[in-house]
Design an enzyme around this catalytic site. Structure first.
Site, mmCIF file in Angstrom:
data_model
loop_
_atom_site.group_PDB
_atom_site.id
_atom_site.type_symbol
_atom_site.label_atom_id
_atom_site.label_comp_id
_atom_site.label_asym_id
_atom_site.label_seq_id
_atom_site.Cartn_x
_atom_site.Cartn_y
_atom_site.Cartn_z
ATOM 1 C CE LYS A 134 -3.129 6.652 -9.307
ATOM 2 N NZ LYS A 134 -2.180 7.399 -10.334
ATOM 3 C CD GLU A 165 0.739 8.438 -4.436
ATOM 4 O OE1 GLU A 165 1.449 7.421 -4.753
ATOM 5 O OE2 GLU A 165 0.193 9.283 -5.447
ATOM 6 C CG ASP A 213 -1.701 6.282 -6.294
ATOM 7 O OD1 ASP A 213 -2.480 6.882 -5.473
ATOM 8 O OD2 ASP A 213 -1.147 6.644 -7.023
ATOM 9 C CG LEU A 262 5.648 -8.930 -2.275
ATOM 10 C CD1 LEU A 262 7.206 -8.236 -1.954
ATOM 11 C CD2 LEU A 262 5.141 -9.322 -0.766
ATOM 12 N NE ARG A 267 5.834 13.624 -6.944
ATOM 13 C CZ ARG A 267 5.837 13.982 -8.390
ATOM 14 N NH1 ARG A 267 6.268 15.351 -8.487
ATOM 15 N NH2 ARG A 267 5.408 13.311 -9.202
ATOM 16 C CE LYS A 279 4.346 5.679 -4.974
ATOM 17 N NZ LYS A 279 3.932 5.882 -6.583
#
Length: 519
Positions: A294, A366, A287, A202, A368, A282
Site C-alpha cells: 500500500k 488478502e 495490513d 481492539l 478474502r 476477518k
C-alpha cells in the site's frame, strides 16, 4: 471531594439572572463532583414553548422554575444535539447541561432508515456528557429522555476515548441513570455500547500491541467473564495446517508474527445440540498490502483491518452477557499481511480448505483469502445462519462511505432481519447486489478455479463478495463489508474521531431479535 471553581463569566451571568449560586451561599456541603444532563424538546409549533422531558420538568420545579428562566434568556431555543450549561442551581448538581432532543414526535424515518428520535437522544446525551467531562467532573446523572437505552448508548459511546497509552488522560466519567426511570433499559444500553467500545478498543490499539495472539487472549478473557456457557479455542499454526487452510496460511506466511485461528462458542440454548449461528470475522491485525504494498499515507489505519473479527467477537461477548437462549460460534482467522521473502507473490496459486485453487493476482486482496478458509470451516457446524464481517474493500468505502455497512446476501429473509436491527440501532445497513454478473468476473481465471481480483477495475466490493460466495453453500449467508464504516471523523456525533466499532450494536440487536423469534 473537590470544589470546582465556577468560571468568573458564569458567576457574573448568574448574578445578572438573579440566581444566587452555591458559591455565593458558601454551601461547602454541596456535591461538587457530579453533573446532570437534562433533555428539552424542540417546539412542535411556532407558538409553542420548548418542553422539558419529565426529568427536566421535575428538576425545573425543584429549583422553582429557575432552569426555565435561565434557559429562556440565555439564547435561542436549543437545536437537536446542541447544549447549554448552567451553574449553581442546586447543591447536588453544580453543573447542569441541558441538551436539545429535537421534536418529541420524531420516529422511524423511512428515508434515513433509522429511528430519528433515538438518534437524537444518542447525539444529545453524548454531547451533554462530554460537557461534563470537560468540566472534569467524575460523575454524571443522565435523563432517560424517553428512551433509557438510547440515552445510555449515547453516554457510554460518547464518553469513550482510546487513551490507554497516553500519560495524560481525560477524566473518567461514570454515567448513571437520573431518577427512577427504566433501569433495565438503561443497563441494556450500557451493555450494547460497551460491546461497541470493546470493538473500538481492539481496532484502535496499535498493531505491535494488538497481535493475533493478544487479540485472541483479550476475547478469551472477556468471553469467559461474560458467561460460564462459553468455550474458547485459540488454534495455533499447526492446527491451521491440519485443516488444510492453505489460503489463510498463504497470507500469514509473510509475517514473523504467528497466525491464530480463534474459535469461540457461546452455548446459551437449553438444547445443547441446537444448531448454532456462525459469525466469521476477518482478522488481519495489520495490513501492509504485502508484496502489492500500500501507499504509506494512512497505512497506520490498517491496524484496524481486523475490524470484522473485532465486531463479531464483541457482539458474541455481548450476547453472552445478555444470556440469550441461542448457540453462537465465532470464527476469526488472525494474522498480519506483510511483505517478505516468504510472502505471497502476484501470480501465485494457493489451495483453499474446500480444494478450490485461487490465483493471487494482488496480495492486497488478502482478506478474502483468509475468509475463504474460515467460511469453508463454518459449514462444518451445520449452522442456521452464517454471517461474516470484514473491512474488505476500499470500493465499499467509495460506494457508501460511512453512511451504512454494505450487505451482500443470498437470503432476503436474512437481509430483512439485519435491516430491521439496524433501524433500531441507527447503525445502518444497505443491501448490495450479488449478481452472477460479478461471479463471472472472478471465475474467469487463467491459472486457477477463481481469481482474488475481479476481471475489471469497477465494482470491486461486488466482485469481492462474488469471490466469497464461491466458498459458501449455505442458503442463509450474509457478507458485511464494513470498510466504509471502519473509522469515524465527525459523521456520527456520538462517536469521537477514530475507530468506530461499527456495526457491533446492529449485530447484537440482530442476535437479540433472533433469540426472541426462536423462543
Amino acid at each position: 471531594m473537590y470544589l470546582l471553581p465556577l468560571p468568573a463569566a458564569a458567576r457574573v451571568a448568574l448574578r445578572r439572572l438573579g440566581v444566587r449560586g452555591l458559591w455565593d451561599r458558601g454551601l461547602s456541603t454541596a456535591d461538587m463532583t457530579k453533573g446532570l444532563v437534562l433533555g428539552i424538546y424542540a417546539k412542535d409549533k411556532d407558538d409553542d414553548l420548548p418542553q422539558f422531558t419529565s426529568a427536566g420538568e421535575s428538576f425545573n420545579k425543584l429549583v422553582s422554575g429557575k432552569l426555565r428562566e435561565m434557559l429562556n434568556i440565555s439564547g435561542p431555543p436549543l437545536k437537536a444535539g446542541k447544549t447549554r450549561t448552567f451553574y449553581g442551581l442546586h447543591q447536588d448538581f453544580p453543573s447542569v447541561v441541558v441538551v436539545g432532543l429535537g421534536k418529541r414526535s420524531a420516529g422511524v424515518d423511512d428515508q434515513e432508515n433509522w429511528h430519528e428520535g433515538k438518534e437524537n437522544i444518542r447525539a444529545a446525551v453524548a454531547a451533554g456528557c462530554r460537557q461534563v467531562q470537560d468540566l472534569e467532573l467524575p460523575s454524571v446523572e443522565v435523563d432517560p429522555c424517553g428512551d433509557a437505552q438510547a440515552a445510555a448508548e449515547g453516554a457510554v459511546l460518547g464518553l469513550y476515548e482510546y487513551d490507554d497509552l497516553k500519560q495524560k488522560k481525560k477524566v473518567a466519567v461514570s454515567a448513571k441513570l437520573h431518577g427512577s426511570g427504566d433501569l433495565e433499559a438503561w443497563e441494556k444500553g450500557v451493555l450494547f455500547a460497551s460491546g461497541q467500545n470493546l470493538a473500538r478498543h481492539l481496532m484502535e490499539s496499535p498493531a505491535n500491541e494488538m497481535t493475533p495472539t493478544r487479540f485472541a487472549e483479550i476475547i478469551e478473557k472477556n468471553l469467559k467473564s461474560a458467561s460460564s456457557k462459553t468455550k474458547v479455542h485459540i488454534r495455533p499454526k499447526s492446527w491451521i495446517e491440519e485443516q488444510e487452510m492453505g489460503s489463510f496460511l498463504s497470507v500469514a506466511k509473510g509475517s514473523e508474527e504467528p497466525p491464530v485461528f480463534l474459535e469461540i462458542h457461546y452455548m446459551g440454548s437449553p438444547n445443547a445440540t441446537e444448531a448454532p449461528l456462525v459469525f466469521v470475522g476477518k482478522g488481519i491485525t495489520f495490513d501492509s498490502g504485502g508484496i502489492s504494498i500500500k501507499a504509506s499515507a494512512n497505512m497506520d489505519l490498517m491496524r484496524a483491518d481486523m475490524g470484522g473479527a473485532a465486531t463479531i467477537c464483541s457482539a458474541i461477548v455481548s450476547a453472552a452477557k445478555l444470556n440469550l437462549p441461542i448457540n453462537i460460534i465465532g470464527l476469526a482467522p488472525l494474522c498480519e499481511n506483510m511483505p517478505s521473502g516468504k510472502a505471497n507473490k502476484p501470480g501465485d496459486v494457493v489451495r483453499a480448505r474446500n480444494g478450490k485453487t485461487i490465483q493471487v493476482d494482488n496480495t492486497d486482496a488478502e482478506g478474502r483469502l483468509i475468509l475463504a478458509d474460515a467460511l469453508c470451516y463454518a459449514h462444518t457446524f451445520n449452522p442456521k445462519v452464517i454471517i461474516n464481517a470484514a473491512t474488505l474493500t476500499g470500493a465499499m468505502d467509495v460506494a457508501l462511505g460511512s453512511g451504512a455497512t454494505g450487505v451482500f446476501t443470498n437470503s432476503s429473509w436474512l437481509w430483512n432481519k439485519l435491516f430491521e436491527a439496524s433501524v433500531e440501532t441507527g447503525d445502518r445497513v444497505w443491501r448490495m447486489p450479488l449478481f452472477e454478473h460479478y461471479t463471472r468476473q472472478v471465475i474467469d481465471c487463467q491459472l486457477a478455479d477463481v481469481n482474488n481480483l475481479g476481471k475489471y477495475r469497477s465494482a470491486g466490493a461486488c466482485t469481492a463478495a462474488a469471490f466469497l460466495r464461491e466458498f459458501v453453500t449455505h442458503t442463509k449467508w450474509a457478507h458485511l463489508d464494513i470498510a466504509g464504516v471502519m473509522t469515524n471523523k465527525d459523521e456520527i456525533p456520538y462517536l469521537r474521531k477514530g475507530m468506530s466499532g461499527r456495526p457491533t450494536r446492529t449485530l447484537i440487536e440482530f442476535l437479540l431479535r433472533f433469540s426472541k423469534d426462536s423462543s
